[in-house]
Motif scaffolding. Structure first.
Motif, short mmCIF file in Angstrom:
data_model
loop_
_atom_site.label_atom_id
_atom_site.label_comp_id
_atom_site.label_asym_id
_atom_site.label_seq_id
_atom_site.Cartn_x
_atom_site.Cartn_y
_atom_site.Cartn_z
N UNK A 79 0.83 -1.29 0.00
CA UNK A 79 0.10 -0.06 0.07
C UNK A 79 0.84 1.22 0.10
N UNK A 80 1.92 1.21 0.53
CA UNK A 80 2.87 2.49 0.84
C UNK A 80 3.21 2.95 -0.50
N UNK A 81 3.40 2.35 -1.39
CA UNK A 81 4.15 2.83 -2.59
C UNK A 81 2.97 3.78 -3.22
N UNK A 82 1.57 3.84 -3.10
CA UNK A 82 0.77 4.77 -3.45
C UNK A 82 0.13 5.56 -2.39
N UNK A 83 -0.17 5.11 -1.46
CA UNK A 83 -0.79 6.02 -0.24
C UNK A 83 0.24 6.34 0.79
N UNK A 129 -6.61 1.73 -8.00
CA UNK A 129 -6.60 0.85 -7.00
C UNK A 129 -7.05 -0.57 -7.30
N UNK A 130 -5.90 -1.36 -7.09
CA UNK A 130 -6.29 -2.95 -7.53
C UNK A 130 -7.17 -3.63 -6.43
N UNK A 131 -7.82 -4.73 -6.90
CA UNK A 131 -8.49 -5.59 -6.16
C UNK A 131 -7.39 -6.66 -5.45
#
Length: 154
Positions: free
Chosen positions: A50-54, A112-114
């Motif tokens: 998650x950190x790479x985007x958020x 956002x992927x599933x």
């Protein structure tokens, strides 16, 4: 503003449709930000997925409220400045597991992927519990109230 309201309405419709009587398991999702073992796992999952985007500090991407040239919304922050805490646990779980299109409809475009085929339910719960564990007490309490309201509406 109108677009935001339309997207919000579509998401709410999706929530009502998605979390109907047949979705008993989703209704029982409860984040556990005080479970230190789960939160530790959640940090690992968040950092890896998650950190790479958020953002490593939950800061999200720049201009996260405005669609980019590709038509996609940048990743929102998961701290108190974002909208993550505005959603009940079950919705956060479903958004993470099935992706936003599963909630808002296939026409909704998102980067956002599933994570349904990438993370286990426990890993999804852990990552969301980790995020919540980092919110200020006031935001966490407001999120608890949102969960209570959602439970009363079921």
């Amino acid at each position: 503003m109108v677009l935001g309201a339309a997207v919000g309405a579509a998401i709410m419709y999706g929530i009502v449709s998605f979390f109907g009587p047949q979705s008993g398991q989703m209704q029982n999702v409860e984040l556990r930000p005080d479970d230190l073992k789960l939160v530790a796992l959640g940090k690992k999952v968040y950092d890896a997925n998650c950190a790479s985007c958020h953002g490593a500090k939950f800061e999200g991407q720049a201009n996260w409220r405005e669609r980019g040239d590709d038509g996609l919304l940048p990743a929102p922050p998961h701290d108190e400045t974002g909208h993550t805490w505005h959603h009940p646990d079950a919705m956060l779980f479903a958004l993470t597991k099935y992706g936003p299109a599963a909630i808002a409809g296939n026409d909704y475009k998102s980067a956002m992927p599933a994570y349904e085929n990438t993370l286990t339910d426990e890993e999804i719960l852990a990552s969301l519990s980790y995020i919540k564990s980092r919110w200020p007490d006031e935001i966490s309490q407001r999120h608890d109230q949102i969960n209570q309201s959602a439970a009363q509406q079921q």
